[in-house]
Design an enzyme around this catalytic site. Structure first.
Site, mmCIF file in Angstrom:
data_model
loop_
_atom_site.group_PDB
_atom_site.id
_atom_site.type_symbol
_atom_site.label_atom_id
_atom_site.label_comp_id
_atom_site.label_asym_id
_atom_site.label_seq_id
_atom_site.Cartn_x
_atom_site.Cartn_y
_atom_site.Cartn_z
ATOM 1 N N GLU A 47 0.819 -1.212 0.000
ATOM 2 C CA GLU A 47 0.000 0.000 0.000
ATOM 3 C C GLU A 47 0.854 1.264 0.000
ATOM 4 O OE1 GLU A 47 -3.044 0.341 -0.586
ATOM 5 O OE2 GLU A 47 -3.731 -1.733 -0.426
ATOM 6 N N TYR A 130 -6.255 6.158 4.876
ATOM 7 C CA TYR A 130 -6.421 5.184 3.795
ATOM 8 C C TYR A 130 -5.621 3.914 4.062
ATOM 9 C CZ TYR A 130 -5.547 2.614 -0.414
ATOM 10 O OH TYR A 130 -5.399 1.580 -1.300
ATOM 11 N N ASP A 148 -9.317 6.246 -1.173
ATOM 12 C CA ASP A 148 -8.330 6.948 -1.988
ATOM 13 C C ASP A 148 -9.049 7.582 -3.169
ATOM 14 O OD1 ASP A 148 -8.953 4.836 -3.635
ATOM 15 O OD2 ASP A 148 -6.883 4.174 -3.944
#
Length: 377
Positions: A47, A130, A148
Site C-alpha cells: 500500500e 487510507y 483513496d
C-alpha cells in the site's frame, strides 16, 4: 447542500449491492503478489508503494523489497543506504524512510507484532486513514473504509456526491457513505473491489459503464452524469525551477557526485553537481549552446563557461548534452546538462566515483535522467 442518498438505501438494497459487487470481485480480481495472503506486513509495504505509483511499476519493486527485507525486523535494522537503493526510482523517498521508522516503532512499542487496531495502526509513522483502512480491513477484517482517489470517484458517481474531493474536509462525506455500504463480513475484499473497479472500469475520463458490476445501483449512470463526478477543483501548478548540471570527469575516469543535505527534498541522495539559475539565464544558455562548436576549448575561462560553477578549473564541452525535466508534487525542475573535464581534485565539491560504482549510490529520478542524457552522448 448534498443529500445523503446512501441513507435511503434499505438493508436489503445494501446487501444486494454487496453480494453483486463481491461476486464480481471474486471472478475478476487482479492477480497481485501482495494478495496471496493477508499478512499485514505484505499489505502495508504494497500500500505504501502504491501511493503515487502505478501497479505495473510497483510489482518488481515489491518482489525486490520483500526479498531484501522479508520481515519487519529486517526492515527496521537495514542500513538506510540499502533501503533507499532498493527504493531507487519509485520516488517520494520519504515513504521509504517512514516505513523504516514505523518498523522500528513496531519493534519498540508492539513487541515486533504488527498492531491490529485502527488507532494503533494509525499511530505508525507514515500511515494515514487510507493505509490504516486497507491494512485493518484486509489483514484483520476490521470494517474500515480505505478511501483513496479511486474510491472517491466510484462513490461520488454511485451517489452523485458533489463534495470537492480536493478539499480535505470532504473525506468525511465519503467515509460516511462507505460505512453505509461496506461489507462487515468481507471488508478487505470490499475495499479491494473498490480499488479494482476504480482502476479498471470506473476510470476518470471514459468509464466502462456497460461492464460495470454496480451499474444498476449507480445514480450518475441513471442520470447520464458520469463525467460530472468526482467534483475536483484544480490543483496549483508546480513551481518552475531552473538548473545547470555538470557531468565532470577527471583523469582517472571518475565522475563528481554531490550528496544532498540530510533533510529536505531528495535527502541524502546523490546527483551530478547542480546550480540553480534564473529562467532568463536558462533560456540564454539553451539558445547559445545548442550547436556543437568545438569539442573542448583549453582556453575557456570561467566567464566564458556555459556552466556558471564559478572558479572551478573545468574545461567544458561547448554544447548542451541535453535537457532534463522532472516534476515533483510542488516543483518542476528544468535542467541543462553539460559535460566537462578536469585534472583538479575539487575535494570541496563532492566525491569522485567510477562509473562502475554508481550502483552503490542512491540516485533519485532526476539523476537517473541526467545519467541517461550523458550516456546517449
Amino acid at each position: 447542500m448534498n443529500k445523503k442518498l446512501w441513507e435511503a438505501w434499505s438493508p436489503e438494497k445494501v446487501q444486494q449491492f454487496q453480494m453483486d459487487f463481491l461476486d464480481w470481485y471474486q471472478k475478476e480480481k487482479r492477480n497481485l503478489p501482495w494478495r496471496y495472503n493477508q499478512d499485514p506486513y505484505r499489505v502495508w509495504i504494497s500500500e505504501i508503494m502504491l501511493q503515487q505509483t502505478r501497479v505495473d511499476t510497483v510489482i518488481d519493486y515489491y518482489y525486490r523489497f520483500m526479498e531484501a527485507f522479508p520481515t519487519i525486523a529486517d526492515l527496521a535494522k537495514a542500513p538506510e543506504d540499502k533501503l533507499l537503493k532498493i527504493w531507487e526510482g519509485l520516488g517520494y523517498y520519504s515513504r521509504a524512510r517512514n516505513l523504516q521508522a514505523a518498523a522500528k516503532q513496531i519493534l519498540d512499542e508492539f513487541g515486533g507484532q504488527f498492531p491490529d487496531t485502527i488507532d494503533d495502526i494509525r499511530s505508525l509513522k507514515g500511515i494515514g486513514p487510507y493505509t490504516a483502512g486497507a491494512i485493518g480491513s484486509i489483514s484483520f477484517k476490521l470494517s474500515e473504509p480505505a478511501i483513496d482517489g479511486n474510491v472517491m470517484r466510484v462513490v461520488s458517481r454511485l451517489f452523485c456526491i458533489e463534495a470537492d474531493i480536493a478539499k480535505a474536509n470532504s473525506r468525511k462525506v465519503f467515509d460516511e457513505a462507505m460505512r453505509k455500504i461496506i461489507s462487515h463480513e468481507e471488508p478487505g475484499d470490499f475495499n479491494q473491489a473498490m480499488m479494482d473497479l476504480g482502476s479498471s472500469i470506473c476510470t476518470p475520463k471514459a468509464p466502462k459503464c456497460e461492464v460495470c458490476p454496480i451499474q444498476a445501483f449507480c445514480l450518475a449512470f441513471k442520470e447520464q452524469r458520469q463525467t460530472e463526478f468526482p467534483v475536483k477543483s484544480k490543483k496549483l501548478k508546480p513551481k518552475d525551477v531552473y538548473y545547470v548540471a555538470g557531468v565532470i570527469e577527471n583523469n582517472q575516469q571518475e565522475f563528481l557526485l554531490q550528496q544532498r543535505p540530510e533533510s529536505g527534498l531528495l535527502a541524502s541522495m546523490w546527483l551530478f553537481p547542480l546550480e540553480e539559475i534564473s529562467m532568463e539565464k536558462f533560456t540564454e544558455l539553451k539558445s547559445s549552446y545548442t550547436e556543437e562548436l568545438n569539442l573542448f576549448s583549453s582556453e575557456l575561462v570561467a566567464e566564458d563557461s556555459p556552466i556558471i560553477f564559478s572558479n572551478d578549473p573545468v574545461v567544458w564541452q561547448k554544447k548542451i548534452l541535453g535537457e532534463v525535466t522532472h516534476v515533483f508534487s510542488h516543483l518542476r525542475w528544468h535542467i541543462l546538462v553539460f559535460y566537462g573535464r578536469t585534472n583538479d581534485t575539487l575535494t570541496d565539491r563532492g566525491t569522485w566515483v567510477k562509473r562502475a560504482d554508481f550502483d552503490s549510490f542512491v540516485f533519485p529520478k532526476p539523476q537517473q535522467k541526467m545519467l541517461e542524457v550523458w550516456e546517449k552522448n
